[in-house]
Design a protein around this motif. Sequence first.
Motif, short mmCIF file in Angstrom:
data_model
loop_
_atom_site.label_atom_id
_atom_site.label_comp_id
_atom_site.label_asym_id
_atom_site.label_seq_id
_atom_site.Cartn_x
_atom_site.Cartn_y
_atom_site.Cartn_z
N UNK A 1 1.77 -4.34 -0.03
CA UNK A 1 1.84 -4.51 1.42
C UNK A 1 3.14 -3.90 1.91
N UNK A 2 3.08 -3.34 3.12
CA UNK A 2 4.30 -2.79 3.71
C UNK A 2 4.25 -2.95 5.22
N UNK A 3 5.45 -2.86 5.81
CA UNK A 3 5.54 -2.92 7.25
C UNK A 3 6.06 -1.61 7.80
N UNK A 4 6.51 -1.62 9.03
CA UNK A 4 6.96 -0.39 9.67
C UNK A 4 8.21 0.17 9.02
N UNK A 5 8.91 -0.66 8.25
CA UNK A 5 10.12 -0.21 7.58
C UNK A 5 9.88 0.47 6.26
N UNK A 6 8.63 0.79 5.96
CA UNK A 6 8.27 1.48 4.72
C UNK A 6 8.67 0.71 3.47
N UNK A 7 8.73 -0.62 3.57
CA UNK A 7 9.17 -1.44 2.45
C UNK A 7 7.98 -1.91 1.63
N UNK A 8 7.43 -1.07 0.78
CA UNK A 8 6.24 -1.39 -0.01
C UNK A 8 6.57 -2.41 -1.09
N UNK A 9 5.84 -3.52 -1.08
CA UNK A 9 6.00 -4.58 -2.08
C UNK A 9 4.69 -4.74 -2.83
N UNK A 10 4.80 -4.95 -4.14
CA UNK A 10 3.62 -4.99 -4.99
C UNK A 10 3.35 -6.38 -5.55
N UNK A 11 2.08 -6.66 -5.81
CA UNK A 11 1.70 -7.86 -6.55
C UNK A 11 1.97 -7.65 -8.03
N UNK A 12 1.72 -8.70 -8.81
CA UNK A 12 2.05 -8.67 -10.24
C UNK A 12 1.01 -7.92 -11.07
N UNK A 13 -0.13 -7.62 -10.50
CA UNK A 13 -1.13 -6.82 -11.20
C UNK A 13 -2.25 -7.63 -11.82
N UNK A 14 -3.41 -6.99 -11.94
CA UNK A 14 -4.58 -7.57 -12.61
C UNK A 14 -5.08 -6.54 -13.61
N UNK A 15 -5.13 -6.97 -14.87
CA UNK A 15 -5.66 -6.07 -15.90
C UNK A 15 -7.17 -6.26 -15.97
N UNK A 16 -7.89 -5.20 -15.59
CA UNK A 16 -9.35 -5.23 -15.59
C UNK A 16 -9.90 -4.55 -16.84
#
Lengths: 112, 111
Positions: B92-107
């Motif tokens: 997810x990110x906002x107007x400040x280009x600050x992309x934050x990631x979840x911990x991941x799902x191994x499929x």
Amino acid sequence: EAGVVQSPRYKIIEKKQPVAFWCNPISGHNTLYWYLQNLGQGPELLIRYENEEAVDDSQLPKDRFSAERLKGVDSTLKIQPAELGDSAVYLCASSLRGRELFFGEGSRLTVL
Amino acid sequence: QQQVKQSPQSLIVQKGGISIINCAYENTAFDYFPWYQQFPGKGPALLIAIRPDVSEKKEGRFTISFNKSAKQFSLHIMDSQPGDSATYFCAASGSGNDMRFGAGTRLTVKP
């Protein structure tokens, strides 16, 4: 069009030694990111550049980590001295408008 | 640091089945919600993304469902294939280009 290029791909060093990672973003991309990815975890932001300005370095451990992006193009991330807990993959990404991020293949660091 | 919470950590699906991965966020300033796919030894690559003005986006076998009031979004992979086996990250990110990631799902998609 060439993607984001990172080097080295792999680096093994002894603890307390210095190490540097280099990133060449996609041409024209003004935003550059360095992320840390621990095994089995998601990328965690270390620092974000808009052109040559570091606009978000709140998560960068400044006592041992440093980064620079000269002329707003290539970037270097340095760790000095490295600790055992720094073993991880260091990902560089770039974007044109801060939405779609293009990642390099990462630099895997092992600290012994 | 983790402003985006992702579940499950791992998922095993039979070939042809539906894979569902969920994410929740806290920051209401986020306005862009992508999913990234990562294969071993590679960097993450954008799979599909959505903005909060729509509730669903579909691209081929991949669909994002978005619930703004619940601050949740999910990825659905229809007709899952063994080649879909990878780690998936919501972000997810906002107007400040600050992309934050979840911990991941191994499929893992079993043939």
